[in-house]
Scaffold this motif. Structure first.
Motif, PDB file in Angstrom:
ATOM      1  N   PRO A   4     -23.814 -23.949  71.170  1.00 64.78           N
ATOM      2  CA  PRO A   4     -22.366 -24.197  71.105  1.00 64.78           C
ATOM      3  C   PRO A   4     -22.011 -25.501  71.829  1.00 64.78           C
ATOM      4  N   ALA A   5     -21.074 -26.237  71.272  1.00 63.81           N
ATOM      5  CA  ALA A   5     -20.685 -27.529  71.850  1.00 63.81           C
ATOM      6  C   ALA A   5     -20.324 -27.413  73.325  1.00 63.81           C
ATOM      7  N   GLU A   6     -19.705 -26.303  73.703  1.00 61.31           N
ATOM      8  CA  GLU A   6     -19.309 -26.145  75.106  1.00 61.31           C
ATOM      9  C   GLU A   6     -20.504 -25.945  76.038  1.00 61.31           C
ATOM     10  N   ASP A   7     -21.690 -25.685  75.494  1.00 62.16           N
ATOM     11  CA  ASP A   7     -22.897 -25.519  76.306  1.00 62.16           C
ATOM     12  C   ASP A   7     -23.744 -26.786  76.380  1.00 62.16           C
ATOM     13  N   LEU A   8     -23.293 -27.864  75.760  1.00 62.39           N
ATOM     14  CA  LEU A   8     -24.122 -29.062  75.677  1.00 62.39           C
ATOM     15  C   LEU A   8     -24.440 -29.672  77.041  1.00 62.39           C
ATOM     16  N   ASP A   9     -23.511 -29.642  77.994  1.00 56.36           N
ATOM     17  CA  ASP A   9     -23.816 -30.176  79.332  1.00 56.36           C
ATOM     18  C   ASP A   9     -24.986 -29.421  79.958  1.00 56.36           C
ATOM     19  N   ASN A  10     -24.994 -28.099  79.814  1.00 54.16           N
ATOM     20  CA  ASN A  10     -26.105 -27.314  80.357  1.00 54.16           C
ATOM     21  C   ASN A  10     -27.398 -27.599  79.604  1.00 54.16           C
ATOM     22  N   PHE A  11     -27.296 -27.767  78.286  1.00 52.13           N
ATOM     23  CA  PHE A  11     -28.471 -28.129  77.497  1.00 52.13           C
ATOM     24  C   PHE A  11     -29.036 -29.455  77.998  1.00 52.13           C
ATOM     25  N   ASN A  12     -28.173 -30.449  78.157  1.00 48.87           N
ATOM     26  CA  ASN A  12     -28.620 -31.759  78.640  1.00 48.87           C
ATOM     27  C   ASN A  12     -29.285 -31.652  80.004  1.00 48.87           C
TER      28      ASN A  12
ATOM     29  N   GLY B 255     -29.028 -43.548  79.247  1.00 50.65           N
ATOM     30  CA  GLY B 255     -30.339 -43.843  79.791  1.00 50.65           C
ATOM     31  C   GLY B 255     -31.426 -43.011  79.111  1.00 50.65           C
ATOM     32  N   MET B 256     -31.150 -42.556  77.882  1.00 50.15           N
ATOM     33  CA  MET B 256     -32.072 -41.720  77.106  1.00 50.15           C
ATOM     34  C   MET B 256     -32.311 -40.377  77.794  1.00 50.15           C
ATOM     35  N   ARG B 257     -31.242 -39.859  78.423  1.00 48.99           N
ATOM     36  CA  ARG B 257     -31.352 -38.606  79.176  1.00 48.99           C
ATOM     37  C   ARG B 257     -30.444 -37.501  78.664  1.00 48.99           C
ATOM     38  N   ALA B 258     -29.498 -37.815  77.739  1.00 47.03           N
ATOM     39  CA  ALA B 258     -28.529 -36.791  77.324  1.00 47.03           C
ATOM     40  C   ALA B 258     -27.984 -37.097  75.934  1.00 47.03           C
ATOM     41  N   PHE B 259     -27.588 -36.014  75.275  1.00 47.75           N
ATOM     42  CA  PHE B 259     -26.907 -36.134  73.992  1.00 47.75           C
ATOM     43  C   PHE B 259     -25.407 -36.163  74.239  1.00 47.75           C
ATOM     44  N   PRO B 260     -24.664 -36.931  73.427  1.00 46.78           N
ATOM     45  CA  PRO B 260     -23.221 -37.071  73.656  1.00 46.78           C
ATOM     46  C   PRO B 260     -22.468 -35.792  73.299  1.00 46.78           C
ATOM     47  N   PRO B 261     -21.260 -35.637  73.851  1.00 51.13           N
ATOM     48  CA  PRO B 261     -20.426 -34.481  73.499  1.00 51.13           C
ATOM     49  C   PRO B 261     -20.191 -34.426  71.995  1.00 51.13           C
ATOM     50  N   ARG B 262     -20.020 -33.245  71.502  1.00 51.96           N
ATOM     51  CA  ARG B 262     -19.737 -33.049  70.078  1.00 51.96           C
ATOM     52  C   ARG B 262     -18.307 -33.470  69.777  1.00 51.96           C
ATOM     53  N   LEU B 263     -18.087 -33.902  68.572  1.00 49.83           N
ATOM     54  CA  LEU B 263     -16.737 -34.200  68.094  1.00 49.83           C
ATOM     55  C   LEU B 263     -16.045 -32.884  67.764  1.00 49.83           C
ATOM     56  N   PRO B 264     -14.718 -32.868  67.669  1.00 49.78           N
ATOM     57  CA  PRO B 264     -14.009 -31.610  67.375  1.00 49.78           C
ATOM     58  C   PRO B 264     -14.509 -30.901  66.110  1.00 49.78           C
ATOM     59  N   GLU B 265     -14.938 -31.664  65.114  1.00 47.90           N
ATOM     60  CA  GLU B 265     -15.424 -31.050  63.883  1.00 47.90           C
ATOM     61  C   GLU B 265     -16.909 -30.653  63.964  1.00 47.90           C
ATOM     62  N   GLN B 266     -17.496 -30.771  65.153  1.00 45.26           N
ATOM     63  CA  GLN B 266     -18.907 -30.424  65.362  1.00 45.26           C
ATOM     64  C   GLN B 266     -19.022 -29.331  66.436  1.00 45.26           C
ATOM     65  N   PRO B 267     -18.775 -28.086  66.081  1.00 43.49           N
ATOM     66  CA  PRO B 267     -18.791 -27.020  67.094  1.00 43.49           C
ATOM     67  C   PRO B 267     -20.184 -26.616  67.563  1.00 43.49           C
ATOM     68  N   ILE B 268     -21.214 -27.082  66.848  1.00 48.21           N
ATOM     69  CA  ILE B 268     -22.576 -26.692  67.203  1.00 48.21           C
ATOM     70  C   ILE B 268     -23.462 -27.925  67.295  1.00 48.21           C
ATOM     71  N   PHE B 269     -24.295 -27.947  68.311  1.00 42.78           N
ATOM     72  CA  PHE B 269     -25.353 -28.949  68.465  1.00 42.78           C
ATOM     73  C   PHE B 269     -26.638 -28.293  67.985  1.00 42.78           C
ATOM     74  N   TYR B 270     -27.336 -28.910  67.050  1.00 48.27           N
ATOM     75  CA  TYR B 270     -28.506 -28.253  66.486  1.00 48.27           C
ATOM     76  C   TYR B 270     -29.776 -29.100  66.598  1.00 48.27           C
ATOM     77  N   PRO B 271     -30.511 -28.953  67.676  1.00 43.49           N
ATOM     78  CA  PRO B 271     -31.840 -29.549  67.720  1.00 43.49           C
ATOM     79  C   PRO B 271     -32.770 -28.732  66.824  1.00 43.49           C
ATOM     80  N   VAL B 272     -33.758 -29.385  66.225  1.00 47.32           N
ATOM     81  CA  VAL B 272     -34.638 -28.695  65.282  1.00 47.32           C
ATOM     82  C   VAL B 272     -36.023 -28.502  65.884  1.00 47.32           C
ATOM     83  N   THR B 273     -36.783 -27.585  65.276  1.00 45.97           N
ATOM     84  CA  THR B 273     -38.059 -27.166  65.866  1.00 45.97           C
ATOM     85  C   THR B 273     -39.274 -27.931  65.371  1.00 45.97           C
TER      86      THR B 273
END
Length: 120
Positions: A93-101, A24-42
């Protein structure tokens, strides 16, 4: 009074955009195993460069998303430079993505679209 937010951008390809739309344009999907970091840019300019020059080549199209994140949440992370002052991003960190969302305020908006003719 509204809590202060920070505007961030995220360059994405078509598969990630489909998953964002599924939320619903409200969250980014979980990272794949080869993506340990989610990087939004400034900056939007940095997001444009990645979407146009990398996502298009990698997946056929690239998109720039813009969204607001509660500043109080982002304060726990530092801004990282990825190859220079013009390339600043947060490393979540990928494990923090739910909190980021959960810290996203409002919707994720697509601001630009790029196709093969647009790539440099």
């Amino acid at each position: 009074m509204t809590e202060p937010t920070t505007t961030l951008w995220r360059p994405v390809g078509p598969k990630e955009l489909a998953l964002i739309r599924d939320s619903g344009m409200r969250a980014f999907p979980p990272r794949l195993p080869e993506q340990p970091i989610f990087y939004p840019v400034t900056t939007e300019d940095y997001a444009i460069k990645i979407a146009r020059d990398w996502n298009v080549r990698a997946s056929g199209s690239g998109y720039v998303t813009r969204f607001e994140v509660r500043k109080s949440y982002l304060d726990q992370y530092r801004v990282e430079e990825a190859g220079g002052r013009a390339h600043q991003e947060y490393w979540i960190p990928a494990e923090d993505l739910d909190n980021f969302n959960a810290a996203i305020v409002g919707e994720i908006v697509v601001t630009r679209e790029y196709w093969p003719d647009d790539a440099e």
